[in-house]
Motif scaffolding. Structure first.
Motif, PDB file in Angstrom:
ATOM      1  N   VAL A  39     -26.959  22.698   9.845  1.00 55.17           N
ATOM      2  CA  VAL A  39     -27.806  23.140   8.728  1.00 55.17           C
ATOM      3  C   VAL A  39     -29.246  23.351   9.157  1.00 55.17           C
ATOM      4  CG1 VAL A  39     -28.646  22.548   6.417  1.00 55.17           C
ATOM      5  CG2 VAL A  39     -26.299  22.003   7.064  1.00 55.17           C
ATOM      6  N   LEU A  40     -29.785  22.444   9.958  1.00 58.49           N
ATOM      7  CA  LEU A  40     -31.192  22.540  10.357  1.00 58.49           C
ATOM      8  C   LEU A  40     -31.516  23.821  11.111  1.00 58.49           C
ATOM      9  CD1 LEU A  40     -33.800  20.949  10.094  1.00 58.49           C
ATOM     10  CD2 LEU A  40     -33.310  19.874  12.310  1.00 58.49           C
ATOM     11  N   PRO A  41     -30.663  24.342  11.998  1.00 60.15           N
ATOM     12  CA  PRO A  41     -30.997  25.604  12.672  1.00 60.15           C
ATOM     13  C   PRO A  41     -31.199  26.765  11.710  1.00 60.15           C
ATOM     14  CG  PRO A  41     -29.222  24.486  13.838  1.00 60.15           C
ATOM     15  CD  PRO A  41     -29.422  23.748  12.549  1.00 60.15           C
ATOM     16  N   ARG A  42     -30.558  26.751  10.574  1.00 58.21           N
ATOM     17  CA  ARG A  42     -30.724  27.798   9.562  1.00 58.21           C
ATOM     18  C   ARG A  42     -30.568  27.164   8.186  1.00 58.21           C
ATOM     19  NH1 ARG A  42     -27.102  31.387   6.960  1.00 58.21           N
ATOM     20  NH2 ARG A  42     -28.207  33.209   6.120  1.00 58.21           N
ATOM     21  N   PRO A  43     -31.633  26.551   7.665  1.00 60.04           N
ATOM     22  CA  PRO A  43     -31.527  25.808   6.403  1.00 60.04           C
ATOM     23  C   PRO A  43     -31.185  26.729   5.233  1.00 60.04           C
ATOM     24  CG  PRO A  43     -33.548  25.250   7.590  1.00 60.04           C
ATOM     25  CD  PRO A  43     -32.966  26.469   8.256  1.00 60.04           C
ATOM     26  N   THR A  44     -30.165  26.329   4.474  1.00 60.87           N
ATOM     27  CA  THR A  44     -29.777  27.039   3.259  1.00 60.87           C
ATOM     28  C   THR A  44     -29.325  26.019   2.224  1.00 60.87           C
ATOM     29  OG1 THR A  44     -27.479  27.296   3.997  1.00 60.87           O
ATOM     30  CG2 THR A  44     -29.006  29.097   4.532  1.00 60.87           C
ATOM     31  N   VAL A  45     -29.388  26.405   0.977  1.00 55.71           N
ATOM     32  CA  VAL A  45     -28.901  25.529  -0.088  1.00 55.71           C
ATOM     33  C   VAL A  45     -27.394  25.356   0.031  1.00 55.71           C
ATOM     34  CG1 VAL A  45     -28.679  25.263  -2.587  1.00 55.71           C
ATOM     35  CG2 VAL A  45     -30.786  26.191  -1.617  1.00 55.71           C
ATOM     36  N   ALA A  46     -26.686  26.429   0.373  1.00 55.39           N
ATOM     37  CA  ALA A  46     -25.238  26.337   0.524  1.00 55.39           C
ATOM     38  C   ALA A  46     -24.864  25.373   1.638  1.00 55.39           C
ATOM     39  CB  ALA A  46     -24.651  27.714   0.801  1.00 55.39           C
ATOM     40  N   GLY A  47     -25.606  25.398   2.742  1.00 52.83           N
ATOM     41  CA  GLY A  47     -25.348  24.457   3.826  1.00 52.83           C
ATOM     42  C   GLY A  47     -25.604  23.030   3.413  1.00 52.83           C
ATOM     43  N   GLN A  92     -19.760  28.467   9.676  1.00 56.22           N
ATOM     44  CA  GLN A  92     -19.742  29.870   9.253  1.00 56.22           C
ATOM     45  C   GLN A  92     -21.061  30.274   8.600  1.00 56.22           C
ATOM     46  OE1 GLN A  92     -16.296  30.027   6.719  1.00 56.22           O
ATOM     47  NE2 GLN A  92     -14.857  29.512   8.373  1.00 56.22           N
ATOM     48  N   ILE A  93     -21.626  29.394   7.792  1.00 55.88           N
ATOM     49  CA  ILE A  93     -22.901  29.706   7.134  1.00 55.88           C
ATOM     50  C   ILE A  93     -24.031  29.720   8.161  1.00 55.88           C
ATOM     51  CG2 ILE A  93     -24.584  28.862   5.463  1.00 55.88           C
ATOM     52  CD1 ILE A  93     -22.222  27.739   3.855  1.00 55.88           C
ATOM     53  N   ARG A  94     -24.008  28.775   9.085  1.00 56.20           N
ATOM     54  CA  ARG A  94     -25.073  28.720  10.103  1.00 56.20           C
ATOM     55  C   ARG A  94     -25.120  29.996  10.931  1.00 56.20           C
ATOM     56  NH1 ARG A  94     -23.996  24.967  15.144  1.00 56.20           N
ATOM     57  NH2 ARG A  94     -22.567  26.738  15.473  1.00 56.20           N
ATOM     58  N   ASP A  95     -23.960  30.475  11.343  1.00 58.32           N
ATOM     59  CA  ASP A  95     -23.908  31.626  12.248  1.00 58.32           C
ATOM     60  C   ASP A  95     -23.683  32.949  11.534  1.00 58.32           C
ATOM     61  OD1 ASP A  95     -24.178  29.802  14.331  1.00 58.32           O
ATOM     62  OD2 ASP A  95     -22.011  29.567  14.566  1.00 58.32           O
ATOM     63  N   ARG A  96     -23.618  32.920  10.201  1.00 56.94           N
ATOM     64  CA  ARG A  96     -23.381  34.139   9.417  1.00 56.94           C
ATOM     65  C   ARG A  96     -22.152  34.879   9.951  1.00 56.94           C
ATOM     66  NH1 ARG A  96     -29.418  36.818   8.468  1.00 56.94           N
ATOM     67  NH2 ARG A  96     -30.378  34.994   7.472  1.00 56.94           N
ATOM     68  N   ARG A  97     -21.109  34.134  10.120  1.00 55.74           N
ATOM     69  CA  ARG A  97     -19.897  34.675  10.736  1.00 55.74           C
ATOM     70  C   ARG A  97     -18.686  34.188   9.950  1.00 55.74           C
ATOM     71  NH1 ARG A  97     -18.046  32.970  16.811  1.00 55.74           N
ATOM     72  NH2 ARG A  97     -16.041  34.074  16.879  1.00 55.74           N
ATOM     73  N   LEU A  98     -18.245  34.999   9.024  1.00 54.11           N
ATOM     74  CA  LEU A  98     -17.090  34.659   8.196  1.00 54.11           C
ATOM     75  C   LEU A  98     -15.815  35.235   8.804  1.00 54.11           C
ATOM     76  CD1 LEU A  98     -18.584  35.197   4.625  1.00 54.11           C
ATOM     77  CD2 LEU A  98     -18.453  33.109   5.970  1.00 54.11           C
TER      78      LEU A  98
END
Length: 496
Positions: A39-47, A92-98
Motif C-alpha cells: 500500500v505504501l508504494p502507491r497509497p489508495t483508499v482501496a488498498g 493488483q491495486i499497487r501495480d495497476r495490473r488486473l
C-alpha cells in the motif's frame, strides 16, 4: 522432612490476556508488512480498505482455529477470503495490473472493497460464538448407517453404468476438460446454454458419487459396523465409492473446485481433528493450499493453461485471482443496468428446469457481468458477495452474510454430535464445497453442490435405518449433570 504441599510445584497462573496480546501483535505485524510493501508504494483508499479486510480475516481465522471445537466451515471461509480477495487485490491495486484486460474502473475500487469489508464483518458478527456448544446425541432417523451408504453407492454405480456411455464414455474422463466438453457437445447435451440435460446425465451422477464417499467414510469414523460381515460390505462399498469419484471427480476432467472439494470432504469425514495441533495444521494447510497449490491446479486443465501457468507472486495477477476485478465489474453492472432482485439466484436454484420451459431463465451472473465489459471469454467467477450486491444491493449483502455466519456457526456446532448423522454430513459437505460457492457464480456452482445436498438429505431421511442389520445400534448416552457455562478466564485458559 518437607510438608507435602512444599514438594508440589506452584501452579502456573495463566493470564487470559497474554495470548490475545500475542495474536494482536502478530496480526499487526503481518498487516504492517503488507502495508509497507503493497500500500505504501502507491497509497489508495482501496488498498487501505484491503488491509482492514486482511486484518479482520486473520483475526477471525485465529478465533475459528482456536475455538473449543473444530470449525471447518468457518476456517475454510476465512482462509479462502484471506488469500483470494484479501492479499491478491493488494498486489493488483499497487501495480495497476488486473487479471483481465479492460478499461480502468478505478472509481469503483473503493465501492468493491467496502462491499467485501461489510460482507466479512456481517459474517463475523453472525458467526461469533458466546460459549462452546454441548455435545449432542444424533436422533435415530438422521444417523449415518452402512445401509444408507450402500444404497447411495449402488445408486451412483447404476447411474455411472447408464450415463457414462451417453457423456463420452470412460476414457474421456481421464483426458482433459476440453476433451470432455467436446464429447458432451458432440452428444448434443448442450443447447443454447440449456444445461438441464447435461446436469442430469453428468453432474448428478458425480454429485451422487461424492455423497456416497462421504457417507462411507462417516461410517468408518463412527465405527458403527455390526460385525465382520458388515465390515467387508463397507470395505467393498467404500472401494466402489472411491472408484466412482476417481472416474467422475478427478482433476483431469472435473473442475478444480469439485476435485478439491471431494478430497477435502473425504479428509473432513474421516479425520476428527480433536487436538488443537491438528486444527492449527488444518488452518495453515488451507492457507498454503489456496496460496500456492490453487494456481497449480491449472496443470490439469488443458495445454493452454499449462503454457500460461505462472508461479510465485506472478500468479496473483492471473484470472485465478480475479475476484476483486469481478466485484468491481459487478458494481459497474449494477450502476448501468440496475439490480436484478433475485433473478439469477432463482434461476440457479431451478437449474434443473429446461430453458425451453422457462424462456426468461437467466444465465449465470458471472457471464452477464463479463459480457457487459466486452470480454470474449465470459465463463468467469463472480464472488458471492458481488453476486449478492448485484441481486439485492448493499443492504442485501449485510443481511445475507450475517445469516450466512449464523448458518456456519450452526453447522460447525453440528459436527460435535455423536454418532455421525445428517448434521455431520452437511457440515463436512458444506465446508468442502463452499469455496466454489464463494468464488461463484452460483449459476455455475449450484448444480453440483445443490444436487449433492439434495441427495444427502433424501438419502439420510428417506432410506431405511439398519434394515439389513449391517449397523450396530449406538451405545446409550448418559447426559449427566448439565455443565455450567465457562467463565471468560476459564475459556481462555482452555485454549492454552
Amino acid at each position: 522432612m518437607r510438608p507435602p504441599d512444599a514438594a508440589r510445584p506452584a501452579p502456573r497462573i495463566r493470564r487470559p490476556g497474554s495470548r490475545a496480546l500475542v495474536v494482536t501483535g502478530a496480526v499487526l505485524a503481518v498487516v504492517t508488512v503488507l502495508g509497507v510493501t503493497t500500500v505504501l508504494p502507491r497509497p489508495t483508499v482501496a488498498g487501505a480498505l484491503g488491509l482492514v479486510v486482511v486484518a479482520v480475516c486473520l483475526t477471525a481465522l485465529y478465533q475459528a482455529t482456536r475455538s473449543p471445537s473444530f470449525s471447518p466451515v468457518s476456517v475454510t471461509f476465512w482462509a479462502f477470503v484471506t488469500v483470494w480477495v484479501g492479499f491478491a487485490p493488494l498486489l493488483q491495486i499497487r501495480d495497476r495490473r488486473l487479471p483481465w484486460p479492460d478499461l480502468p474502473l478505478d472509481q469503483y475500487y473503493v465501492s468493491a472493497q467496502v462491499i467485501l469489508l461489510f460482507a466479512v464483518l456481517a459474517y463475523w458478527a453472525g458467526n461469533t460464538r458466546r460459549r462452546p456448544a454441548p455435545r449432542s446425541s444424533t436422533p435415530p432417523r438422521t444417523r449415518i448407517t452402512v445401509e444408507k451408504a450402500l444404497a447411495v453407492t449402488a445408486t451412483a454405480a447404476v447411474l455411472a453404468v447408464v450415463c457414462l456411455p451417453m457423456t463420452g464414455g470412460l476414457a474421456v474422463r481421464f483426458g482433459s476438460r476440453d476433451d470432455l466438453q467436446r464429447a458432451i457437445a458432440e452428444a448434443g447435451l448442450k443447447s443454447r446454454q440449456d444445461l438441464a440435460l447435461l446436469g442430469l446425465l453428468s453432474t448428478f451422477p458425480a454429485a451422487v458419487a461424492a455423497i456416497a464417499l462421504v457417507l462411507c467414510l462417516l461410517c468408518w469414523r463412527s465405527r458403527n459396523v455390526a460385525g465382520p460381515k458388515a465390515r467387508w460390505v463397507l470395505v467393498g462399498t467404500t472401494a466402489t465409492a472411491v472408484l466412482l469419484n476417481v472416474v467422475y471427480n478427478n482433476p483431469l476432467s472435473a473442475n478444480r473446485f469439485t476435485a478439491f472439494g471431494v478430497l477435502l470432504a473425504a479428509g473432513l469425514a474421516i479425520v476428527r481433528f480433536e487436538r488443537q495441533r491438528w486444527r492449527t495444521l488444518f488452518s495453515l494447510g488451507m492457507l498454503t493450499g489456496l496460496a500456492v497449490l490453487y494456481p497449480l491446479a491449472n496443470l490439469f486443465r488443458n495445454e493452454r493453461s499449462r503454457g500460461d501457468l505462472r508461479l510465485g507472486l506472478d500468479a496473483y495477477y492471473t484470472w485465478d485471482f480475479d475476484g476483486f476485478q469481478q466485484t468491481v465489474n459487478a458494481v459497474y453492472y449494477a450502476r448501468v443496468h440496475g439490480h436484478s432482485w433475485g433473478h439469477h439466484l432463482v434461476s440457479a436454484l431451478l437449474f434443473w428446469v429446461p430453458r425451453s420451459w422457462w424462456e426468461g431463465k437467466a444465465i449465470p451472473a458471472g457471464n452477464a457481468v463479463a459480457a457487459s465489459r466486452g470480454y470474449s471469454f465470459q465463463n468467469l467467477a463472480l464472488p458471492f458477495w458481488a453476486e449478492t450486491y448485484l441481486e439485492f444491493a448493499f443492504v442485501g449483502v449485510v443481511v445475507l452474510f450475517f445469516f450466512y455466519g449464523r448458518l456456519a456457526r450452526r453447522l460447525d456446532r453440528a459436527l460435535t454430535a455423536t454418532p455421525a448423522g445428517l448434521g455431520t454430513a452437511l457440515t463436512v459437505t458444506f465446508a468442502a464445497f463452499q469455496i466454489g460457492l464463494l468464488r461463484g457464480p452460483l449459476g455455475a456452482q449450484i448444480p453440483f453442490v445443490g444436487a449433492a445436498f439434495a441427495v444427502l438429505v433424501v438419502a439420510v431421511l428417506a432410506l431405511p435405518d439398519r434394515g439389513w442389520r449391517l449397523t450396530r445400534p449406538p451405545p446409550p448416552v448418559d447426559p449427566g449433570p448439565p455443565a455450567a457455562a465457562p467463565t471468560g478466564a476459564e475459556e481462555m485458559a482452555s485454549h492454552d
